[in-house]
Design a protein around this motif. Structure first.
Motif, PDB file in Angstrom:
ATOM      1  N   GLU A  32     -36.596  -4.340  51.331  1.00  0.00           N
ATOM      2  CA  GLU A  32     -37.780  -3.784  51.971  1.00  0.00           C
ATOM      3  C   GLU A  32     -37.500  -3.230  53.362  1.00  0.00           C
ATOM      4  OE1 GLU A  32     -40.856  -6.686  51.822  1.00  0.00           O
ATOM      5  OE2 GLU A  32     -41.035  -6.599  49.627  1.00  0.00           O
ATOM      6  N   SER A  33     -36.255  -3.358  53.828  1.00  0.00           N
ATOM      7  CA  SER A  33     -35.905  -2.745  55.115  1.00  0.00           C
ATOM      8  C   SER A  33     -35.720  -1.236  54.968  1.00  0.00           C
ATOM      9  CB  SER A  33     -34.620  -3.372  55.670  1.00  0.00           C
ATOM     10  OG  SER A  33     -33.489  -3.015  54.870  1.00  0.00           O
ATOM     11  N   LEU A  34     -35.601  -0.755  53.727  1.00  0.00           N
ATOM     12  CA  LEU A  34     -35.413   0.668  53.459  1.00  0.00           C
ATOM     13  C   LEU A  34     -36.740   1.307  53.086  1.00  0.00           C
ATOM     14  CD1 LEU A  34     -32.199   0.461  51.237  1.00  0.00           C
ATOM     15  CD2 LEU A  34     -32.313   0.949  53.690  1.00  0.00           C
ATOM     16  N   ASP A  35     -36.864   2.614  53.345  1.00  0.00           N
ATOM     17  CA  ASP A  35     -38.062   3.311  52.903  1.00  0.00           C
ATOM     18  C   ASP A  35     -37.971   3.591  51.401  1.00  0.00           C
ATOM     19  OD1 ASP A  35     -36.476   5.614  52.498  1.00  0.00           O
ATOM     20  OD2 ASP A  35     -36.929   6.386  54.479  1.00  0.00           O
ATOM     21  N   HIS A  36     -39.061   4.122  50.858  1.00  0.00           N
ATOM     22  CA  HIS A  36     -39.180   4.334  49.410  1.00  0.00           C
ATOM     23  C   HIS A  36     -38.033   5.203  48.887  1.00  0.00           C
ATOM     24  CE1 HIS A  36     -41.597   4.065  45.797  1.00  0.00           C
ATOM     25  NE2 HIS A  36     -41.604   5.373  45.637  1.00  0.00           N
ATOM     26  N   ASN A  37     -37.769   6.301  49.571  1.00  0.00           N
ATOM     27  CA  ASN A  37     -36.729   7.231  49.142  1.00  0.00           C
ATOM     28  C   ASN A  37     -35.341   6.583  49.218  1.00  0.00           C
ATOM     29  OD1 ASN A  37     -35.661   9.915  48.454  1.00  0.00           O
ATOM     30  ND2 ASN A  37     -34.913   9.925  50.548  1.00  0.00           N
ATOM     31  N   SER A  38     -35.081   5.854  50.287  1.00  0.00           N
ATOM     32  CA  SER A  38     -33.767   5.232  50.461  1.00  0.00           C
ATOM     33  C   SER A  38     -33.535   4.120  49.446  1.00  0.00           C
ATOM     34  CB  SER A  38     -33.625   4.678  51.879  1.00  0.00           C
ATOM     35  OG  SER A  38     -33.701   5.721  52.828  1.00  0.00           O
ATOM     36  N   ARG A  39     -34.582   3.351  49.143  1.00  0.00           N
ATOM     37  CA  ARG A  39     -34.429   2.289  48.140  1.00  0.00           C
ATOM     38  C   ARG A  39     -34.077   2.881  46.783  1.00  0.00           C
ATOM     39  NH1 ARG A  39     -39.834  -1.155  48.571  1.00  0.00           N
ATOM     40  NH2 ARG A  39     -38.864  -2.445  46.937  1.00  0.00           N
ATOM     41  N   LEU A  40     -34.751   3.974  46.428  1.00  0.00           N
ATOM     42  CA  LEU A  40     -34.451   4.613  45.155  1.00  0.00           C
ATOM     43  C   LEU A  40     -33.037   5.179  45.152  1.00  0.00           C
ATOM     44  CD1 LEU A  40     -35.125   5.634  42.381  1.00  0.00           C
ATOM     45  CD2 LEU A  40     -36.291   7.591  43.427  1.00  0.00           C
ATOM     46  N   GLY A  41     -32.669   5.864  46.240  1.00  0.00           N
ATOM     47  CA  GLY A  41     -31.335   6.442  46.313  1.00  0.00           C
ATOM     48  C   GLY A  41     -30.251   5.390  46.240  1.00  0.00           C
ATOM     49  N   THR A  42     -30.429   4.271  46.945  1.00  0.00           N
ATOM     50  CA  THR A  42     -29.438   3.199  46.936  1.00  0.00           C
ATOM     51  C   THR A  42     -29.323   2.576  45.556  1.00  0.00           C
ATOM     52  OG1 THR A  42     -29.917   2.721  49.258  1.00  0.00           O
ATOM     53  CG2 THR A  42     -28.784   1.013  48.011  1.00  0.00           C
ATOM     54  N   ALA A  43     -30.463   2.401  44.873  1.00  0.00           N
ATOM     55  CA  ALA A  43     -30.443   1.818  43.533  1.00  0.00           C
ATOM     56  C   ALA A  43     -29.716   2.723  42.543  1.00  0.00           C
ATOM     57  CB  ALA A  43     -31.873   1.557  43.058  1.00  0.00           C
ATOM     58  N   VAL A  44     -29.987   4.022  42.620  1.00  0.00           N
ATOM     59  CA  VAL A  44     -29.337   4.954  41.696  1.00  0.00           C
ATOM     60  C   VAL A  44     -27.837   5.052  41.998  1.00  0.00           C
ATOM     61  CG1 VAL A  44     -29.239   7.372  40.967  1.00  0.00           C
ATOM     62  CG2 VAL A  44     -31.447   6.246  41.238  1.00  0.00           C
ATOM     63  N   TRP A  45     -27.469   4.956  43.281  1.00  0.00           N
ATOM     64  CA  TRP A  45     -26.046   4.953  43.647  1.00  0.00           C
ATOM     65  C   TRP A  45     -25.311   3.813  42.968  1.00  0.00           C
ATOM     66  CZ3 TRP A  45     -23.800   6.288  49.042  1.00  0.00           C
ATOM     67  CH2 TRP A  45     -24.150   7.599  49.385  1.00  0.00           C
ATOM     68  N   ALA A  46     -25.994   2.681  42.784  1.00  0.00           N
ATOM     69  CA  ALA A  46     -25.338   1.500  42.225  1.00  0.00           C
ATOM     70  C   ALA A  46     -25.106   1.609  40.723  1.00  0.00           C
ATOM     71  CB  ALA A  46     -26.168   0.248  42.533  1.00  0.00           C
ATOM     72  N   GLY A  94     -23.389  13.992  50.059  1.00  0.00           N
ATOM     73  CA  GLY A  94     -22.224  13.735  50.896  1.00  0.00           C
ATOM     74  C   GLY A  94     -21.038  13.260  50.076  1.00  0.00           C
ATOM     75  N   ALA A  95     -19.880  13.213  50.732  1.00  0.00           N
ATOM     76  CA  ALA A  95     -18.649  12.850  50.037  1.00  0.00           C
ATOM     77  C   ALA A  95     -18.696  11.437  49.471  1.00  0.00           C
ATOM     78  CB  ALA A  95     -17.466  12.996  50.993  1.00  0.00           C
ATOM     79  N   ASP A  96     -19.569  10.576  50.019  1.00  0.00           N
ATOM     80  CA  ASP A  96     -19.667   9.203  49.528  1.00  0.00           C
ATOM     81  C   ASP A  96     -20.609   9.073  48.338  1.00  0.00           C
ATOM     82  OD1 ASP A  96     -17.932   8.257  51.457  1.00  0.00           O
ATOM     83  OD2 ASP A  96     -19.536   7.873  52.898  1.00  0.00           O
ATOM     84  N   SER A  97     -21.331  10.122  48.009  1.00  0.00           N
ATOM     85  CA  SER A  97     -22.296  10.054  46.913  1.00  0.00           C
ATOM     86  C   SER A  97     -21.587   9.946  45.565  1.00  0.00           C
ATOM     87  CB  SER A  97     -23.183  11.308  46.917  1.00  0.00           C
ATOM     88  OG  SER A  97     -23.842  11.452  45.687  1.00  0.00           O
ATOM     89  N   PRO A  98     -21.918   8.928  44.748  1.00  0.00           N
ATOM     90  CA  PRO A  98     -21.301   8.820  43.418  1.00  0.00           C
ATOM     91  C   PRO A  98     -21.585  10.040  42.548  1.00  0.00           C
ATOM     92  CG  PRO A  98     -22.361   6.762  44.017  1.00  0.00           C
ATOM     93  CD  PRO A  98     -22.789   7.780  45.038  1.00  0.00           C
ATOM     94  N   ALA A  99     -22.801  10.590  42.635  1.00  0.00           N
ATOM     95  CA  ALA A  99     -23.134  11.752  41.810  1.00  0.00           C
ATOM     96  C   ALA A  99     -22.325  12.966  42.246  1.00  0.00           C
ATOM     97  CB  ALA A  99     -24.634  12.050  41.908  1.00  0.00           C
ATOM     98  N   TYR A 100     -22.148  13.123  43.557  1.00  0.00           N
ATOM     99  CA  TYR A 100     -21.322  14.225  44.069  1.00  0.00           C
ATOM    100  C   TYR A 100     -19.890  14.086  43.566  1.00  0.00           C
ATOM    101  CZ  TYR A 100     -18.792  17.091  47.513  1.00  0.00           C
ATOM    102  OH  TYR A 100     -17.964  18.004  48.115  1.00  0.00           O
ATOM    103  N   ARG A 101     -19.335  12.888  43.673  1.00  0.00           N
ATOM    104  CA  ARG A 101     -17.963  12.678  43.218  1.00  0.00           C
ATOM    105  C   ARG A 101     -17.834  12.890  41.711  1.00  0.00           C
ATOM    106  NH1 ARG A 101     -18.337   7.925  46.472  1.00  0.00           N
ATOM    107  NH2 ARG A 101     -18.196   6.658  44.576  1.00  0.00           N
ATOM    108  N   MET A 102     -18.848  12.491  40.959  1.00  0.00           N
ATOM    109  CA  MET A 102     -18.815  12.684  39.514  1.00  0.00           C
ATOM    110  C   MET A 102     -18.826  14.169  39.175  1.00  0.00           C
ATOM    111  SD  MET A 102     -21.185  10.898  36.559  1.00  0.00           S
ATOM    112  CE  MET A 102     -22.733  11.485  37.234  1.00  0.00           C
ATOM    113  N   LEU A 103     -19.621  14.954  39.913  1.00  0.00           N
ATOM    114  CA  LEU A 103     -19.660  16.394  39.673  1.00  0.00           C
ATOM    115  C   LEU A 103     -18.323  17.038  40.025  1.00  0.00           C
ATOM    116  CD1 LEU A 103     -21.179  18.916  38.859  1.00  0.00           C
ATOM    117  CD2 LEU A 103     -22.156  19.022  41.178  1.00  0.00           C
ATOM    118  N   VAL A 104     -17.713  16.624  41.135  1.00  0.00           N
ATOM    119  CA  VAL A 104     -16.393  17.141  41.496  1.00  0.00           C
ATOM    120  C   VAL A 104     -15.378  16.822  40.405  1.00  0.00           C
ATOM    121  CG1 VAL A 104     -14.461  16.863  43.111  1.00  0.00           C
ATOM    122  CG2 VAL A 104     -16.803  17.119  43.982  1.00  0.00           C
TER     123      VAL A 104
END
Length: 218
Positions: free
Chosen positions: A74-88, A125-135
C-alpha cells in the motif's frame, strides 16, 4: 465460510488450500476455535487469482508470492502496484548481452517506442522484463533472418495498444482498487492463451480469404 465451503466454492481441494496457506499465498482465516477458521469473499477472490497464476499460468510459487506481495504494497500508488505485480510474472529468457544482434534489437525496439510515443520509463526502461523480452524476441527474429524492422513491428504494437484499452476496460468492471489489481494480474495470465488462439484463427481466416477456393488468387 469454513474451509470445506471455501473448497467447494473455489474448486480448489482443501489440501491445496492448506498448502497455499502455509506458503503465504492465501491470508489466514479468522480463528473461531483451536482447529477451525472462517473465510470470507476476499479469500475466495484471492484463491481465484492464485489458481490463475499457478494452475493456469504455471507461475512458480516464489514468483506468485512476489506478485501477491506487490499487490498488497500500500506504499505504492495504484499504477505502481499493478506495474510491480506484472513485472513479477515470468517473462521468458533474456537475450545474450554479448551478441551483436541483441544490441541491434535494442536500437530497433527503442526506435519503435519513439515512433509510438510510448514514453513510460517504468514500463520501457532497460530493467523492464517486458522490454527485455521484446528485445530478445526481436534479436531472435534478426538472427534467423525474419522481418523485424520498425515498420514490421509497428502494426503489432498498434494492435497491442488497442488490446490494452480492452484489458483495462475489463479491469474497471471491478469496483474496488484491490479487486481491479487482482483482476488485472489474473486477466494478464488468463487472456494470453485467448489472444494466441484468436490470432491463429484469424490467420486461418485471412489465409482462406487470400488463397482458399474461390479467392482471387486461387
Amino acid at each position: 465460510m469454513r474451509l470445506a465451503e471455501l473448497s467447494t466454492r473455489s474448486g480448489v481441494s482443501t489440501a491445496t488450500i492448506k498448502y497455499y496457506l502455509r506458503e503465504g499465498l492465501l491470508p489466514p482465516g479468522r480463528r473461531v476455535t483451536a482447529t477451525q477458521s472462517e473465510y470470507d469473499e476476499s479469500h475466495l477472490q484471492r484463491l481465484r487469482l492464485v489458481r490463475a497464476l499457478i494452475q493456469v499460468g504455471r507461475v512458480p510459487i516464489a514468483s506468485a508470492r512476489e506478485v501477491l506481495t506487490a499487490l498488497e504494497d500500500e506504499s505504492l500508488d495504484h499504477n505502481s502496484r499493478l506495474g510491480t505485480a506484472v513485472w513479477a510474472l515470468p517473462h521468458g529468457p533474456q537475450a545474450p548481452e554479448d551478441d551483436p544482434a541483441t544490441d541491434a534489437a535494442r536500437h530497433t525496439v527503442d526506435a519503435l517506442l519513439r515512433r509510438l510515443g510510448w514514453e513510460n520509463a517504468q514500463a520501457y526502461g532497460a530493467d523492464s522484463p517486458a522490454y527485455r523480452m521484446l528485445v530478445t524476441a526481436v534479436g531472435t527474429l534478426s538472427r534467423l533472418g525474419y522481418p523485424c524492422a520498425v515498420d514490421d513491428l509497428a502494426p503489432y504494437a498498434r494492435s497491442a495498444g488497442q488490446l490494452a484499452v480492452a484489458d483495462l476496460d475489463l479491469v474497471e468492471r471491478y469496483e474496488s482498487p484491490d479487486e481491479q489489481l487482482e483482476a488485472a494480474v489474473a486477466l494478464t495470465v488468463l487472456y494470453e492463451p485467448v489472444l494466441l488462439s484468436l490470432r491463429r484463427m484469424a490467420q486461418a481466416e485471412e489465409s482462406n480469404r487470400r488463397y482458399g477456393q474461390g479467392s482471387s488468387e486461387a
